[in-house]
Write a protein that holds these residues in place. Sequence first.
Motif, PDB file in Angstrom:
ATOM      1  N   ARG A  97       5.916   8.716   9.572  1.00 25.54           N
ATOM      2  CA  ARG A  97       5.437   8.200  10.849  1.00 25.54           C
ATOM      3  C   ARG A  97       3.914   8.126  10.893  1.00 25.54           C
ATOM      4  O   ARG A  97       3.267   8.669  11.800  1.00 25.54           O
ATOM      5  CB  ARG A  97       5.966   9.064  12.000  1.00 25.54           C
ATOM      6  N   THR A  98       3.339   7.450   9.864  1.00 21.69           N
ATOM      7  CA  THR A  98       1.902   7.258   9.790  1.00 21.69           C
ATOM      8  C   THR A  98       1.580   5.771   9.910  1.00 21.69           C
ATOM      9  O   THR A  98       2.242   4.947   9.290  1.00 21.69           O
ATOM     10  CB  THR A  98       1.360   7.798   8.443  1.00 21.69           C
ATOM     11  N   ILE A  99       0.590   5.425  10.730  1.00 24.38           N
ATOM     12  CA  ILE A  99       0.084   4.060  10.817  1.00 24.38           C
ATOM     13  C   ILE A  99      -1.334   4.056  10.269  1.00 24.38           C
ATOM     14  O   ILE A  99      -2.147   4.888  10.647  1.00 24.38           O
ATOM     15  CB  ILE A  99       0.043   3.572  12.290  1.00 24.38           C
ATOM     16  N   MET A 131       0.848  -1.202   0.000  1.00 21.27           N
ATOM     17  CA  MET A 131       0.000   0.000   0.000  1.00 21.27           C
ATOM     18  C   MET A 131       0.885   1.254   0.000  1.00 21.27           C
ATOM     19  O   MET A 131       1.912   1.293   0.661  1.00 21.27           O
ATOM     20  CB  MET A 131      -0.900  -0.021   1.251  1.00 21.27           C
ATOM     21  N   MET A 132       0.479   2.269  -0.762  1.00 18.86           N
ATOM     22  CA  MET A 132       1.237   3.518  -0.799  1.00 18.86           C
ATOM     23  C   MET A 132       0.720   4.453   0.302  1.00 18.86           C
ATOM     24  O   MET A 132      -0.474   4.522   0.565  1.00 18.86           O
ATOM     25  CB  MET A 132       1.085   4.217  -2.167  1.00 18.86           C
ATOM     26  N   CYS A 133       1.621   5.200   0.905  1.00 22.46           N
ATOM     27  CA  CYS A 133       1.242   6.121   1.974  1.00 22.46           C
ATOM     28  C   CYS A 133       0.405   7.264   1.407  1.00 22.46           C
ATOM     29  O   CYS A 133       0.811   7.910   0.451  1.00 22.46           O
ATOM     30  CB  CYS A 133       2.501   6.673   2.645  1.00 22.46           C
ATOM     31  N   PRO A 134      -0.785   7.528   1.984  1.00 16.12           N
ATOM     32  CA  PRO A 134      -1.636   8.624   1.489  1.00 16.12           C
ATOM     33  C   PRO A 134      -1.064  10.004   1.780  1.00 16.12           C
ATOM     34  O   PRO A 134      -1.486  10.996   1.173  1.00 16.12           O
ATOM     35  CB  PRO A 134      -2.964   8.404   2.236  1.00 16.12           C
ATOM     36  N   LYS A 135      -0.110  10.092   2.686  1.00 15.04           N
ATOM     37  CA  LYS A 135       0.450  11.396   3.034  1.00 15.04           C
ATOM     38  C   LYS A 135       1.645  11.757   2.168  1.00 15.04           C
ATOM     39  O   LYS A 135       1.723  12.837   1.601  1.00 15.04           O
ATOM     40  CB  LYS A 135       0.871  11.403   4.516  1.00 15.04           C
ATOM     41  N   ARG A 165       5.039  -0.397   4.859  1.00 14.73           N
ATOM     42  CA  ARG A 165       5.279  -1.803   5.150  1.00 14.73           C
ATOM     43  C   ARG A 165       4.136  -2.368   5.983  1.00 14.73           C
ATOM     44  O   ARG A 165       3.566  -1.679   6.820  1.00 14.73           O
ATOM     45  CB  ARG A 165       6.640  -2.011   5.825  1.00 14.73           C
ATOM     46  N   ASN A 166       3.797  -3.622   5.706  1.00 14.13           N
ATOM     47  CA  ASN A 166       2.696  -4.284   6.408  1.00 14.13           C
ATOM     48  C   ASN A 166       3.190  -4.879   7.712  1.00 14.13           C
ATOM     49  O   ASN A 166       4.308  -5.364   7.799  1.00 14.13           O
ATOM     50  CB  ASN A 166       2.095  -5.380   5.539  1.00 14.13           C
TER      51      ASN A 166
END
Length: 71
Positions: free
Chosen positions: A65-67, A1-5, A11-12
């Motif tokens: 630093r997004t979860i 998945m690509m980071c939306p930010k 990473r999963n």
Amino acid sequence: MMCPKCGKEMRNGYLFSSKDGAFSFANEVPSALENAKNTEEFVKLTGLKVGGRTSVEACCCDACRTIMIQY
Ligand SMILES: [Zn+2]
């Protein structure tokens, strides 16, 4: 998945609580007797709180630093 930010690959892994109740993220959930800090790619998210170990599948972006959690 690509980071939306920031658009980087996330990473999963799993969001889980430690034996003393801190929220953390790692590639897999360590057993209840294992020290969570020894888990591969361990990231500490919160401080200590009394409680058990719950976990949820999540994606982690180290760059911003997004979860992300899905349910
Ligand atoms: Zn990001």
